[in-house]
Design an enzyme around this catalytic site. Structure first.
Site, PDB file in Angstrom:
ATOM      1  N   GLU A  35       0.840  -1.194   0.000  1.00 45.09           N
ATOM      2  CA  GLU A  35       0.000   0.000   0.000  1.00 45.09           C
ATOM      3  C   GLU A  35       0.878   1.247   0.000  1.00 45.09           C
ATOM      4  O   GLU A  35       0.488   2.292  -0.511  1.00 45.09           O
ATOM      5  CB  GLU A  35      -0.906  -0.015   1.232  1.00 45.09           C
ATOM      6  CG  GLU A  35      -1.876   1.133   1.265  1.00 45.09           C
ATOM      7  CD  GLU A  35      -2.755   1.125   2.497  1.00 45.09           C
ATOM      8  OE1 GLU A  35      -3.505   2.091   2.666  1.00 45.09           O
ATOM      9  OE2 GLU A  35      -2.703   0.167   3.290  1.00 45.09           O
ATOM     10  N   ARG A  81      10.829   1.824  -2.978  1.00 44.21           N
ATOM     11  CA  ARG A  81      10.611   3.165  -2.442  1.00 44.21           C
ATOM     12  C   ARG A  81      11.142   4.200  -3.432  1.00 44.21           C
ATOM     13  O   ARG A  81      11.935   3.894  -4.303  1.00 44.21           O
ATOM     14  CB  ARG A  81      11.311   3.363  -1.085  1.00 44.21           C
ATOM     15  CG  ARG A  81      10.784   2.482   0.031  1.00 44.21           C
ATOM     16  CD  ARG A  81       9.368   2.847   0.434  1.00 44.21           C
ATOM     17  NE  ARG A  81       8.865   2.020   1.497  1.00 44.21           N
ATOM     18  CZ  ARG A  81       8.123   0.918   1.338  1.00 44.21           C
ATOM     19  NH1 ARG A  81       7.813   0.501   0.126  1.00 44.21           N
ATOM     20  NH2 ARG A  81       7.686   0.240   2.372  1.00 44.21           N
TER      21      ARG A  81
END
Length: 182
Positions: A35, A81
């Protein structure tokens, strides 16, 4: 007449060149779903195409790039990321109690794209601090969330320019989708 050492250097150079041509520049990484990086990575999982980076330095990765890196908290796992800062950047917190600091040589700061999440949920540098550049395994250049939902990953302008030729040669969406079903 050319010396024997010159011939050996020439042969070694040609061998190295042939090996580099035969190696793929990308690899597919299956994702369990995050998420924290939605919508780049589906919360239910998928696959991403990762470009290998030979030289992990500020000249190969750029602020704004989405990277695959070793999970700083769980060895053997990987996380995706976005690169937010590189060595030499000054990091300042919103919290007045935190002292500003400068990222040291070969360190970077990574953030989840979903900034609504709290640091513990996002599991990024706000939680585990700076990450060594050596933990970066590559730049994510294409994301396959489902067989019909896929596309390029928005990276920095320089990375997009560098990755274009690699994508043109190595992207095979049908193969990605087939491997994602397994």
């Amino acid at each position: 007449m050319v010396s024997l050492s010159t011939w050996f250097r020439y042969a070694a150079h040609k061998f190295d060149y042939c090996i580099s041509l035969s190696l793929k520049l990308t690899y597919v990484c299956q994702t369990k779903g995050e998420e924290a990086m939605a919508p780049i990575v589906s919360p239910t999982g998928g696959a991403v195409l990762v470009r290998k980076l030979a030289n992990l330095s500020p000249t190969e990765v750029f602020v704004g790039d989405v990277v695959l890196l070793k999970d700083p908290e769980k060895s053997g796992n990987f996380v995706i990321r976005r690169l937010a800062a590189l060595e030499g950047y000054e990091m300042v917190s919103n919290d007045e109690k935190d002292e500003p600091f400068v990222l040291e040589k070969d360190q970077c700061w990574v953030l989840a794209d979903n900034l609504v999440l709290k640091p513990k949920e996002a599991r990024d540098s706000r939680l585990f601090g700076p990450v060594p550049m050596t933990d970066i395994l590559g730049r994510v250049i294409y994301s396959l969330r489902t067989a019909v939902d896929h596309g390029l990953v928005e990276n920095s302008g320089m990375a997009t320019k560098l990755d274009g030729p690699v994508l043109a040669v190595e992207l095979d969406v049908e193969e990605l989708a087939k491997n994602n079903k397994a």
